[in-house]
Design a protein around this motif. Sequence first.
Motif, PDB file in Angstrom:
ATOM      1  N   GLU A 636      31.818  24.926  48.609  1.00 54.41           N
ATOM      2  CA  GLU A 636      32.739  26.014  48.959  1.00 54.41           C
ATOM      3  C   GLU A 636      33.648  26.366  47.776  1.00 54.41           C
ATOM      4  O   GLU A 636      33.976  27.531  47.554  1.00 54.41           O
ATOM      5  N   ALA A 637      34.061  25.352  47.029  1.00 54.17           N
ATOM      6  CA  ALA A 637      34.896  25.592  45.850  1.00 54.17           C
ATOM      7  C   ALA A 637      34.135  26.429  44.817  1.00 54.17           C
ATOM      8  O   ALA A 637      34.685  27.359  44.218  1.00 54.17           O
ATOM      9  N   ALA A 638      32.871  26.116  44.613  1.00 56.95           N
ATOM     10  CA  ALA A 638      32.061  26.870  43.659  1.00 56.95           C
ATOM     11  C   ALA A 638      31.949  28.333  44.086  1.00 56.95           C
ATOM     12  O   ALA A 638      32.035  29.248  43.257  1.00 56.95           O
ATOM     13  N   LYS A 639      31.777  28.569  45.389  1.00 57.51           N
ATOM     14  CA  LYS A 639      31.713  29.945  45.896  1.00 57.51           C
ATOM     15  C   LYS A 639      33.023  30.671  45.651  1.00 57.51           C
ATOM     16  O   LYS A 639      33.046  31.832  45.226  1.00 57.51           O
ATOM     17  N   ALA A 640      34.137  29.982  45.887  1.00 55.86           N
ATOM     18  CA  ALA A 640      35.453  30.599  45.703  1.00 55.86           C
ATOM     19  C   ALA A 640      35.699  30.951  44.234  1.00 55.86           C
ATOM     20  O   ALA A 640      36.214  32.025  43.919  1.00 55.86           O
ATOM     21  N   GLN A 646      34.770  37.212  40.020  1.00 56.51           N
ATOM     22  CA  GLN A 646      34.175  38.532  40.220  1.00 56.51           C
ATOM     23  C   GLN A 646      35.247  39.562  40.562  1.00 56.51           C
ATOM     24  O   GLN A 646      35.258  40.677  40.031  1.00 56.51           O
ATOM     25  N   GLY A 647      36.170  39.194  41.456  1.00 54.19           N
ATOM     26  CA  GLY A 647      37.233  40.111  41.849  1.00 54.19           C
ATOM     27  C   GLY A 647      38.099  40.538  40.670  1.00 54.19           C
ATOM     28  O   GLY A 647      38.412  41.717  40.495  1.00 54.19           O
ATOM     29  N   ASP A 655      40.807  41.455  46.451  1.00 56.36           N
ATOM     30  CA  ASP A 655      39.647  40.649  46.856  1.00 56.36           C
ATOM     31  C   ASP A 655      39.704  39.258  46.223  1.00 56.36           C
ATOM     32  O   ASP A 655      39.380  38.250  46.858  1.00 56.36           O
ATOM     33  N   ALA A 656      40.105  39.223  44.946  1.00 56.80           N
ATOM     34  CA  ALA A 656      40.216  37.930  44.255  1.00 56.80           C
ATOM     35  C   ALA A 656      41.264  37.055  44.922  1.00 56.80           C
ATOM     36  O   ALA A 656      41.045  35.855  45.152  1.00 56.80           O
ATOM     37  N   ALA A 657      42.410  37.646  45.239  1.00 58.35           N
ATOM     38  CA  ALA A 657      43.480  36.886  45.894  1.00 58.35           C
ATOM     39  C   ALA A 657      43.037  36.411  47.278  1.00 58.35           C
ATOM     40  O   ALA A 657      43.323  35.280  47.685  1.00 58.35           O
ATOM     41  N   ALA A 658      42.321  37.284  48.007  1.00 55.95           N
ATOM     42  CA  ALA A 658      41.855  36.918  49.351  1.00 55.95           C
ATOM     43  C   ALA A 658      40.875  35.749  49.283  1.00 55.95           C
ATOM     44  O   ALA A 658      40.918  34.831  50.122  1.00 55.95           O
ATOM     45  N   ALA A 659      40.002  35.758  48.284  1.00 59.10           N
ATOM     46  CA  ALA A 659      39.028  34.661  48.145  1.00 59.10           C
ATOM     47  C   ALA A 659      39.737  33.351  47.828  1.00 59.10           C
ATOM     48  O   ALA A 659      39.388  32.286  48.379  1.00 59.10           O
ATOM     49  N   ALA A 660      40.728  33.404  46.958  1.00 62.12           N
ATOM     50  CA  ALA A 660      41.486  32.200  46.612  1.00 62.12           C
ATOM     51  C   ALA A 660      42.259  31.691  47.834  1.00 62.12           C
ATOM     52  O   ALA A 660      42.264  30.486  48.131  1.00 62.12           O
ATOM     53  N   TYR A 661      42.897  32.606  48.545  1.00 68.14           N
ATOM     54  CA  TYR A 661      43.685  32.238  49.735  1.00 68.14           C
ATOM     55  C   TYR A 661      42.786  31.591  50.788  1.00 68.14           C
ATOM     56  O   TYR A 661      43.124  30.561  51.372  1.00 68.14           O
ATOM     57  N   LEU A 708      44.069  29.218  41.047  1.00 70.50           N
ATOM     58  CA  LEU A 708      45.266  29.976  41.410  1.00 70.50           C
ATOM     59  C   LEU A 708      46.173  30.279  40.227  1.00 70.50           C
ATOM     60  O   LEU A 708      47.116  31.051  40.352  1.00 70.50           O
ATOM     61  N   HIS A 709      45.893  29.661  39.074  1.00 71.28           N
ATOM     62  CA  HIS A 709      46.829  29.799  37.954  1.00 71.28           C
ATOM     63  C   HIS A 709      47.110  31.249  37.556  1.00 71.28           C
ATOM     64  O   HIS A 709      48.278  31.602  37.339  1.00 71.28           O
ATOM     65  N   PRO A 710      46.120  32.134  37.463  1.00 70.06           N
ATOM     66  CA  PRO A 710      46.452  33.513  37.098  1.00 70.06           C
ATOM     67  C   PRO A 710      47.409  34.182  38.078  1.00 70.06           C
ATOM     68  O   PRO A 710      48.172  35.062  37.688  1.00 70.06           O
ATOM     69  N   PHE A 711      47.371  33.756  39.343  1.00 67.02           N
ATOM     70  CA  PHE A 711      48.210  34.369  40.373  1.00 67.02           C
ATOM     71  C   PHE A 711      49.559  33.651  40.511  1.00 67.02           C
ATOM     72  O   PHE A 711      50.593  34.289  40.687  1.00 67.02           O
ATOM     73  N   MET A 712      49.529  32.330  40.489  1.00 68.04           N
ATOM     74  CA  MET A 712      50.709  31.511  40.778  1.00 68.04           C
ATOM     75  C   MET A 712      50.910  30.502  39.644  1.00 68.04           C
ATOM     76  O   MET A 712      50.678  29.301  39.806  1.00 68.04           O
ATOM     77  N   PRO A 713      51.329  30.962  38.474  1.00 73.80           N
ATOM     78  CA  PRO A 713      51.316  30.085  37.296  1.00 73.80           C
ATOM     79  C   PRO A 713      52.320  28.943  37.339  1.00 73.80           C
ATOM     80  O   PRO A 713      52.047  27.870  36.794  1.00 73.80           O
TER      81      PRO A 713
END
Length: 906
Positions: A636-640, A646-647, A655-661, A708-713
């Motif tokens: 599941e981590a690999a898919k995320a 991709q997002g 979409d990227a944030a939703a996948a990470a969340y 999550l680093h790009p979003f929540m550094p």
Amino acid sequence: MMDKTFDPAAVEARVSAAWEEGQAFRAGRPERAGAEPFSIVIPPPNVTGSLHMGHALNNTIQDILVRFERMRGKDVLWQPGTDHAGIATQMVVERKLMETQQPGRRELGREEFLRRVWAWKEESGGTIIGQLKRLGASCDWSRERFTMDEGLSRAVLKTFVDLHAQGLIYRDKRLVNWDPKFQTAISDLEVQQIEVKGHLWHFDYPVVDEAGTPTGAIITVATTRPETMLGDTAVAVHPDDERYRDLVGQRVRLPLVNRLIPIVADAYSDPEKGTGAVKITPAHDFNDFEVGRRNGCRPINVLDAEARIQIAGNADFLDGAEPEDAALALDGLDRFEARKAVVALMEERGLLRLVEPNTHAVPHGDRSGVVIEPYLTDQWYVNVKPLAERALQAVRDGQTRFVPDNYEKIFFQWLENIEPWCVSRQLWWGHQIPVWYDAEGGIFVAESEADAVAQAKAKHGREVALTRDPDVLDTWFSSALWPFSTLGWPDKTPELARFYPTNTLVTGKDIIFFWVARMMMMGLHLTDQAPFETVYLHTLVRDEKGAKMSKSKGNVVDPVDLIDRFGADALRFTLAALAAPGRDIKLGPQRVEGYRNFATKLWNAARFAEMNGCELKADFRPEAVRETLNAWALTEAAKAVAEVAQGITVYRFNDAAAAAYRFVWNVFCDWYLELAKPVLQGEGVDPAARAETQATVAFLIDQIAKLLHPFMPFLTEELWAIKGQVLPTPRGLLALESWPELSAYTNKQAEDEIGWLVDLISEVRSARSETNVPAGAQVPLVLVGADAGVHARVERWSETLTRLARLSEIGFADAAPKNAVQLLVRGSVAALPLEGIVDLAAEVARLKKEAGKARAEIGKIDGKLGNADFLARAPEEVVDEQRERRDAEAARLIKIEEALVRLSEA
């Protein structure tokens, strides 16, 4: 031991200091000398400014991109800097002088006033840079630039001189948008059209014969601006208007002024509007200017720079006529006072035929707020038509693309119809135009006064006194050079060679013309390259009800306040999660609080891991795990990781944030840790299974930190540091770590088994909720027609199924029991016998009633949205609210119908 709670304020300060100490954001790091470059230039915020929500969105998106590419191993330059913002900064400093009761700009003189502006810039101009750092912007702050730095100023001077030498910059007397408050020309883009309730005055102009004697005929003109009649030089009628055909070529005597002016035929006059006859005032209306030019009517300017009537000393005004004393007495009146006076004078003379109420658009300065005047002055212009052709071709050829691509059409429409760009401004703060004049009006364009003096000496054969043009250049002239002037252009610097053209420009859709188009034109003309490959245009941030934020409405949301309350990470993730392409963002504190809870959830999960002995193992190899649950979590981590990458790559940050969340909250916290609890905390567990699970949990927290680093550094950098303390050798900053590489890891068998388990529990929970099963009630579960594989799975996970789905028992049958809700889970059929637990007939009736309500509400909203009058009149936020309500009702109806299908099968 981790702190019990995550404290953003303490963590942000500590992490920022670590980034700065480690020079984490420096471009050109030695270890990346051979890496692929990636560069972005920041849209330079005004030195007058402070962080607003548009900045927060814009810089969050840029930071997501640059942190992601930095982690992918690229040599990243995010070029920071600020704009001198000519008119805005001058306005702020002049207001400051007035508020402190100091002498104004003109009393101080140019040199002293500019000294005050520079002092203010040094004192307060860096506010927004500090706030961007608080947001977590990972710019290379060592390279900060300012549009009036020496190097950038040299680029501006060279550009002006070169364009003038090429015939692309020239001086011309034309109408401009004139701001009487700031007493400067402004561009069309800085003008706001505001609907106002005014009047349409109908005036009678007497027709005269060749000797100037009244014939008794009159022609009635309609105007919204009576004061400008003093500058009329013609009356225009449509060539096909039968009412006036015999009058074309005759003259009228302009009332009050007594100037004789012709009646001309011109298609500009609309027979259906007003009286069909229009007064032509070429010096005070853009359309009239063109009509006057077509018909040989010279412009007469009757207003001064402060929009007061100017008659004294105005030879053009007289034009051989003998004005009435009442007209001469208007000299010096403000334009709006003059309007009242002219109407009164015309009424006294019996020449005011009619006054009609009239709602019409009136141009206002976007900064001053005052009514803008079309004003005839000498200004400097750039002939941008040939530059625009190259910019258009670059987009057509795919050198530069727009995201979303619908903005290309808007870009094309504007550039295909572009007018000459007025670049001179009657301000003091800015790049002073590099032009000198001799006493005879000779023009010398040069990069320095010494060069101008040399040019003048060569012309006159002796040294002559020169006076420099007092005007400055439009702020957007220097901003148009930003992508390459910041890298050292016109010099051929190593930075220019490595980082130009830039990769991506991230900016607001509202400055596609102000800035994006001008950078495209200048970049292609001066460097022969488009300045960026991709232009990502984001939308607006509105308040939680969808209204545009404004101080007057009192609905402005301050990003710094939100950072103080919830932390920078929560604000950043909120903005990313809501940044759907082409859709404005509705933002309220509750949304940011929700993502603060997301940060808290991850922190608590990391603490849970710590308390259960989940520590990083230097020799951990994810491909070697043997436990099905751990293999599933890694899959599941690999898919995320793939979905998030991709997002970001295709600029779908939501979409990227939703996948990470989804992975962090749902998969890792809600499912994996819950399913792992018996292994981590149970008695008699295989030590090898426990050790592997502990190591997998720790490894996945590391991968989450990267993901999550790009979003929540800030949060992720802190977790990275804490979790790394157990390793035998210290590790560096997460900001410089590599992006997770799990693409090769997938385990279908594990995904099938744990995926089935998760889906089955989820379906049981949904069915319970939809059919109103009491929360505390335990219900039986029957697997229908189960094969050996399903039997084995149930045996392995029966305890987990019973606990998490609140089951009383699990059984098997060849057919579904009577009065049971049936569930289809990955090809397996399961049934919940609810007889005696739920009144199925009553539940069906209730759901049918709810479905009816939902359909009625959808029909009501569809009626509104299908009404063209409603769509035309309703504010944008009201229409958006109706669409969102419809979406919500439609989603609710689907859920109700799914529940009805389940019950109908019972």
